[in-house]
Design a protein around this motif. Sequence first.
Motif, PDB file in Angstrom:
ATOM      1  N   ALA A   5       0.848  -1.188   0.000  1.00  0.00           N
ATOM      2  CA  ALA A   5       0.000   0.000   0.000  1.00  0.00           C
ATOM      3  C   ALA A   5       0.884   1.238   0.000  1.00  0.00           C
ATOM      4  N   THR A   6       0.603   2.132  -0.896  1.00  0.00           N
ATOM      5  CA  THR A   6       1.389   3.351  -0.962  1.00  0.00           C
ATOM      6  C   THR A   6       0.992   4.290   0.171  1.00  0.00           C
ATOM      7  N   LEU A  57       1.189  -5.855  13.948  1.00  0.00           N
ATOM      8  CA  LEU A  57       0.225  -4.982  13.270  1.00  0.00           C
ATOM      9  C   LEU A  57       0.870  -3.682  12.785  1.00  0.00           C
ATOM     10  N   GLY A  58       2.192  -3.672  12.733  1.00  0.00           N
ATOM     11  CA  GLY A  58       2.908  -2.458  12.374  1.00  0.00           C
ATOM     12  C   GLY A  58       2.454  -1.818  11.071  1.00  0.00           C
ATOM     13  N   GLU A  59       2.336  -2.603   9.996  1.00  0.00           N
ATOM     14  CA  GLU A  59       1.918  -2.045   8.712  1.00  0.00           C
ATOM     15  C   GLU A  59       0.473  -1.589   8.739  1.00  0.00           C
ATOM     16  N   LEU A  60      -0.362  -2.325   9.437  1.00  0.00           N
ATOM     17  CA  LEU A  60      -1.766  -1.923   9.567  1.00  0.00           C
ATOM     18  C   LEU A  60      -1.871  -0.595  10.291  1.00  0.00           C
ATOM     19  N   TRP A  61      -1.196  -0.479  11.445  1.00  0.00           N
ATOM     20  CA  TRP A  61      -1.235   0.779  12.185  1.00  0.00           C
ATOM     21  C   TRP A  61      -0.701   1.923  11.336  1.00  0.00           C
ATOM     22  N   ALA A  81      -2.714  -5.484  24.987  1.00  0.00           N
ATOM     23  CA  ALA A  81      -1.794  -5.458  23.851  1.00  0.00           C
ATOM     24  C   ALA A  81      -1.543  -3.990  23.514  1.00  0.00           C
ATOM     25  N   PRO A  82      -0.328  -3.678  23.101  1.00  0.00           N
ATOM     26  CA  PRO A  82       0.001  -2.268  22.848  1.00  0.00           C
ATOM     27  C   PRO A  82      -0.673  -1.710  21.606  1.00  0.00           C
ATOM     28  N   ALA A  83      -0.768  -0.403  21.606  1.00  0.00           N
ATOM     29  CA  ALA A  83      -1.205   0.362  20.434  1.00  0.00           C
ATOM     30  C   ALA A  83      -0.066   1.323  20.118  1.00  0.00           C
ATOM     31  N   PRO A  84      -0.065   1.923  18.950  1.00  0.00           N
ATOM     32  CA  PRO A  84       1.005   2.875  18.613  1.00  0.00           C
ATOM     33  C   PRO A  84       1.059   4.036  19.593  1.00  0.00           C
ATOM     34  N   LYS A  85       2.234   4.595  19.706  1.00  0.00           N
ATOM     35  CA  LYS A  85       2.443   5.757  20.565  1.00  0.00           C
ATOM     36  C   LYS A  85       1.450   6.847  20.196  1.00  0.00           C
ATOM     37  N   GLY A  86       0.835   7.425  21.187  1.00  0.00           N
ATOM     38  CA  GLY A  86      -0.137   8.482  20.967  1.00  0.00           C
ATOM     39  C   GLY A  86      -1.580   8.000  20.979  1.00  0.00           C
ATOM     40  N   ASP A 125      -6.402 -11.140   8.749  1.00  0.00           N
ATOM     41  CA  ASP A 125      -4.948 -10.936   8.687  1.00  0.00           C
ATOM     42  C   ASP A 125      -4.611  -9.870   7.661  1.00  0.00           C
ATOM     43  N   PHE A 126      -3.747  -8.986   8.038  1.00  0.00           N
ATOM     44  CA  PHE A 126      -3.308  -7.907   7.149  1.00  0.00           C
ATOM     45  C   PHE A 126      -1.870  -8.168   6.740  1.00  0.00           C
ATOM     46  N   THR A 127      -1.629  -8.252   5.443  1.00  0.00           N
ATOM     47  CA  THR A 127      -0.279  -8.519   4.960  1.00  0.00           C
ATOM     48  C   THR A 127       0.380  -7.282   4.385  1.00  0.00           C
TER      49      THR A 127
END
Length: 131
Positions: A5-6, A57-61, A81-86, A125-127
């Motif tokens: 994904a761009t 989930l790094g790419e999804l986030w 489970a963690p979520a992104p900073k902020g 699942d997100f690839t």
Amino acid sequence: MTRHATRRGAPLLSLLLLLGLSSSSALVRLGEPLPAHPWQDEEREVVVVYTHDCGDLGELWQAVLTAGLPVRAVNAEEVAAPAPKGLIPWRGAEATAFARKLKVGTYPAVLLVQSGRILNAWEGDFTGQLE
């Protein structure tokens, strides 16, 4: 060669394309209002419902956060489970009840919400691949 994904140019369009790929398999009902939640609705927002066993989930986030919309993180199923900073995730029994009222079938679930109603949904699942 795989395409990802761009993130440049039109991040909201990229997110909409990503969300649109799997909407036919979503168990979440489009057009339905969100169940009770602790945040104030925005005109348009993204809700991510996830659990501790979703994997990376790094790419999804990243895709969700670059879309330019308010993001709500819902950590369901009682294990933190963690979520992104902020982002401060909503956790606990109420967050799990929220996911179950939505009828989330597979985590993570990403919901595009407009005026409190589910406009589009993606589950599973997100690839990071659009193909």
